[in-house]
Design a protein around this motif. Sequence first.
Motif, PDB file in Angstrom:
ATOM      1  N   ARG A  36      57.116  88.650  49.680  1.00 30.10           N
ATOM      2  CA  ARG A  36      56.381  87.886  48.664  1.00 30.10           C
ATOM      3  C   ARG A  36      54.990  87.493  49.137  1.00 30.10           C
ATOM      4  O   ARG A  36      54.156  87.076  48.349  1.00 30.10           O
ATOM      5  CB  ARG A  36      57.169  86.648  48.289  1.00 30.10           C
ATOM      6  N   GLN A  38      51.626  88.370  49.856  1.00 33.04           N
ATOM      7  CA  GLN A  38      50.773  89.491  49.476  1.00 33.04           C
ATOM      8  C   GLN A  38      49.888  89.966  50.624  1.00 33.04           C
ATOM      9  O   GLN A  38      49.659  91.154  50.787  1.00 33.04           O
ATOM     10  CB  GLN A  38      49.916  89.103  48.273  1.00 33.04           C
ATOM     11  N   GLY A 106      60.207  88.892  41.777  1.00 31.30           N
ATOM     12  CA  GLY A 106      58.800  89.231  41.554  1.00 31.30           C
ATOM     13  C   GLY A 106      58.365  88.922  40.132  1.00 31.30           C
ATOM     14  O   GLY A 106      57.271  88.392  39.899  1.00 31.30           O
ATOM     15  N   LEU A 107      59.220  89.241  39.170  1.00 34.57           N
ATOM     16  CA  LEU A 107      58.901  88.940  37.769  1.00 34.57           C
ATOM     17  C   LEU A 107      58.884  87.434  37.509  1.00 34.57           C
ATOM     18  O   LEU A 107      58.041  86.940  36.747  1.00 34.57           O
ATOM     19  CB  LEU A 107      59.900  89.641  36.838  1.00 34.57           C
ATOM     20  N   ALA A 110      55.634  86.137  38.825  1.00 34.66           N
ATOM     21  CA  ALA A 110      54.548  86.488  37.897  1.00 34.66           C
ATOM     22  C   ALA A 110      54.548  85.557  36.692  1.00 34.66           C
ATOM     23  O   ALA A 110      53.492  85.098  36.241  1.00 34.66           O
ATOM     24  CB  ALA A 110      54.695  87.935  37.443  1.00 34.66           C
ATOM     25  N   ARG A 111      55.742  85.249  36.155  1.00 31.38           N
ATOM     26  CA  ARG A 111      55.846  84.329  35.016  1.00 31.38           C
ATOM     27  C   ARG A 111      55.306  82.956  35.404  1.00 31.38           C
ATOM     28  O   ARG A 111      54.550  82.347  34.659  1.00 31.38           O
ATOM     29  CB  ARG A 111      57.289  84.205  34.543  1.00 31.38           C
ATOM     30  N   GLN A 113      53.166  82.192  37.696  1.00 30.06           N
ATOM     31  CA  GLN A 113      51.716  82.242  37.856  1.00 30.06           C
ATOM     32  C   GLN A 113      51.007  82.194  36.506  1.00 30.06           C
ATOM     33  O   GLN A 113      49.983  81.527  36.362  1.00 30.06           O
ATOM     34  CB  GLN A 113      51.308  83.495  38.630  1.00 30.06           C
ATOM     35  N   MET A 129      55.461  89.396  29.919  1.00 25.32           N
ATOM     36  CA  MET A 129      56.608  89.665  30.782  1.00 25.32           C
ATOM     37  C   MET A 129      57.410  90.862  30.270  1.00 25.32           C
ATOM     38  O   MET A 129      57.911  91.664  31.064  1.00 25.32           O
ATOM     39  CB  MET A 129      57.502  88.426  30.907  1.00 25.32           C
ATOM     40  N   SER A 132      55.510  93.810  31.371  1.00 22.06           N
ATOM     41  CA  SER A 132      55.669  93.986  32.817  1.00 22.06           C
ATOM     42  C   SER A 132      57.005  94.637  33.138  1.00 22.06           C
ATOM     43  O   SER A 132      57.083  95.500  34.013  1.00 22.06           O
ATOM     44  CB  SER A 132      55.584  92.644  33.535  1.00 22.06           C
TER      45      SER A 132
END
Length: 174
Positions: A36, A38, A106-107, A110-111, A113, A129, A132
């Motif tokens: 996670r 980056q 990961g999803l 992203a949500r 963020q 989403m 994605s």
Amino acid sequence: MNEKPSTAKIALKWGAVAGITTIIYQTILFVTGMNRNQSLGYVTIVFTIGGLYLAIAEYKRENGGYLSIGEGVGLGVLTATIMGMLSTTYSIIYMTYIDPNVMKEGLEIARQQLEDQGNMTDDQIDQAMEMSQKFTSPGILFLGGLIWSALSGAILSLIISAIVRREPVDPFSR
């Protein structure tokens, strides 16, 4: 007349070495939960640059010390694509069969963020989403990984080849 070294053989060798090195590194990141982070993911660029440089240097050495930019870029794209095929295939197998939670996490990140940015409605976030998730299918991930590998290989090998190139004075001498 001197025979040209085998581009395919050199690319396969160094693409496999860089790909396997990347797979080992990815495994360490996955197992430790550091995938996670980056910035740690950028370390794979070092493996790519290393594999490309070693492939290009070997080709130049086997070609009598000569290397054109075109030869270097062609070899680099092939080397990076082989590396990308190996590492992308491994990542897909890992995220699909070994630990499917990696993709879900990961999803979710992203949500979160998107929510933290605060400039999208809940409906827009849901749509983003959904989109994605469509791009997380194994086929799309594999294709994207190959395209990314080839493009980054082209750019990096262009730079490396420009640095290490050596053209013969007489182009007909080879």
